[in-house]
Design a protein around this motif. Sequence first.
Motif, PDB file in Angstrom:
ATOM      1  N   LEU A  15      26.308 -19.477 -23.146  1.00 30.90           N
ATOM      2  CA  LEU A  15      24.907 -19.072 -23.206  1.00 30.90           C
ATOM      3  C   LEU A  15      24.404 -19.120 -24.645  1.00 30.90           C
ATOM      4  O   LEU A  15      25.171 -18.903 -25.583  1.00 30.90           O
ATOM      5  CB  LEU A  15      24.745 -17.646 -22.670  1.00 30.90           C
ATOM      6  N   PRO A  16      23.113 -19.396 -24.833  1.00 30.63           N
ATOM      7  CA  PRO A  16      22.546 -19.283 -26.180  1.00 30.63           C
ATOM      8  C   PRO A  16      22.754 -17.869 -26.710  1.00 30.63           C
ATOM      9  O   PRO A  16      22.660 -16.885 -25.956  1.00 30.63           O
ATOM     10  CB  PRO A  16      21.061 -19.591 -25.964  1.00 30.63           C
ATOM     11  N   GLN A  17      23.008 -17.771 -27.994  1.00 30.25           N
ATOM     12  CA  GLN A  17      23.383 -16.478 -28.571  1.00 30.25           C
ATOM     13  C   GLN A  17      22.277 -15.440 -28.437  1.00 30.25           C
ATOM     14  O   GLN A  17      22.547 -14.272 -28.114  1.00 30.25           O
ATOM     15  CB  GLN A  17      23.764 -16.672 -30.042  1.00 30.25           C
ATOM     16  N   ARG A  18      21.035 -15.840 -28.680  1.00 33.27           N
ATOM     17  CA  ARG A  18      19.943 -14.878 -28.560  1.00 33.27           C
ATOM     18  C   ARG A  18      19.847 -14.355 -27.137  1.00 33.27           C
ATOM     19  O   ARG A  18      19.645 -13.144 -26.920  1.00 33.27           O
ATOM     20  CB  ARG A  18      18.619 -15.520 -28.980  1.00 33.27           C
ATOM     21  N   ARG A  19      19.993 -15.236 -26.152  1.00 33.00           N
ATOM     22  CA  ARG A  19      19.926 -14.799 -24.753  1.00 33.00           C
ATOM     23  C   ARG A  19      21.056 -13.826 -24.439  1.00 33.00           C
ATOM     24  O   ARG A  19      20.866 -12.855 -23.703  1.00 33.00           O
ATOM     25  CB  ARG A  19      19.996 -16.009 -23.820  1.00 33.00           C
ATOM     26  N   LEU A 119      13.730  -1.546 -26.097  1.00 29.64           N
ATOM     27  CA  LEU A 119      12.932  -1.870 -27.280  1.00 29.64           C
ATOM     28  C   LEU A 119      13.697  -2.830 -28.198  1.00 29.64           C
ATOM     29  O   LEU A 119      13.124  -3.789 -28.737  1.00 29.64           O
ATOM     30  CB  LEU A 119      12.581  -0.586 -28.029  1.00 29.64           C
ATOM     31  N   ALA A 120      14.997  -2.580 -28.358  1.00 32.92           N
ATOM     32  CA  ALA A 120      15.817  -3.471 -29.187  1.00 32.92           C
ATOM     33  C   ALA A 120      15.864  -4.881 -28.607  1.00 32.92           C
ATOM     34  O   ALA A 120      15.837  -5.869 -29.347  1.00 32.92           O
ATOM     35  CB  ALA A 120      17.236  -2.904 -29.310  1.00 32.92           C
ATOM     36  N   GLY A 125      14.663 -10.529 -29.059  1.00 32.99           N
ATOM     37  CA  GLY A 125      14.036 -11.713 -28.486  1.00 32.99           C
ATOM     38  C   GLY A 125      12.920 -12.267 -29.348  1.00 32.99           C
ATOM     39  O   GLY A 125      12.662 -13.477 -29.350  1.00 32.99           O
ATOM     40  N   ARG A 126      12.278 -11.384 -30.115  1.00 29.51           N
ATOM     41  CA  ARG A 126      11.156 -11.825 -30.943  1.00 29.51           C
ATOM     42  C   ARG A 126      11.613 -12.386 -32.294  1.00 29.51           C
ATOM     43  O   ARG A 126      11.066 -13.388 -32.776  1.00 29.51           O
ATOM     44  CB  ARG A 126      10.197 -10.637 -31.177  1.00 29.51           C
TER      45      ARG A 126
END
Length: 357
Positions: A15-19, A119-120, A125-126
Amino acid sequence: MIIGGPTMAMATLRLPQRRTLVLALAVFALGHVVAALSTSFTLVLTARVVTALATGAFWAVGFVIATTAAGPGNSTKAVGVMMGGLTLANVVGVPVGSLAGHVTGWRGPFWALAALAALAAVFVGRFVPRTEQSATVSVRAEAAALRQGRLWLALAAAVLIMGGVLATYTYITPLLTERAGIPAGAVSLVLIAFGLGALGGTAIGGSLGERRPMATTLVAATATALVLLLLVPLSTGPVTAAASIFVMALAGFTVNPVVTSLAVRFAGDAPTLTSALTTSAYNTGIAAGSAIAGRAMDSSLGLTGPPLVGAVFAALTLLPLTALALTGTRRHTRIVAQRTVTDRAHDDAAVPASSPR
């Protein structure tokens, strides 16, 4: 955490790291919602296990992203910042959570953790850049990185130093109240001192560890062993006991960001499993150190048993660290070079249209 961290790291490898980070935080939040709504102890315990699995995945990928974003010259400092967040959670989060539990009932902190995790996830994600997953990423490549002896020396140091500090810290309350004569109501102040020492240690390790990793860890481990040994005679007075515990945390936690950064560095282009194993190593040290210290406290050693066990653990940390110093820490190492989508677009734009690819 010990078993689930590496398992989840491998399960989410493609999986992509951010996901992965966002999913881990989402599962963490959902697990706490389930616990807060539950009236069954079994369900609460199951939710805690699930959130532990998510936590292991988060730390495994988080360390990799942090070291990559910081670059080769600042990877240890980046690990120190991440571990500083973990330390702040103990210094601030534990007492605040305990107070909130008294005010709102035990469900209150669970709801708060769920909201904070959600919230984190939004912030991750942003602001965390989307990365391309390397085509060569595989379980086989990750497992191949484990063949390096230096990697296991770094993991052994992580187990031993954390086992030494937590062997003492786990049973610190009876030592402070029954031996040092500190009132039960004032114990929390000493625990805050421990947390501040730990926070300072991670900052020192992150700052000095990149330039002088072995000198930093060898001095810090030696100081930890000496302070834990001296804690036996110094624990008879409240001031000397509190000061010793502060220095114990300061010295002991200096080692952590350095050995974590070294382990990730040794893994080269397959760091995810190694990163998860460092988390497992710390938790293994906590479990082993606490168990042996408990046995020692039940023996004739009494309240002096835990600091003596901690001193032995910290002294043993010098063995893998010395071996690392002799074999070298930079030879044949590579820093992981994940590329963001923005980087890829920039590279493509820099290549003339007529140039071969």
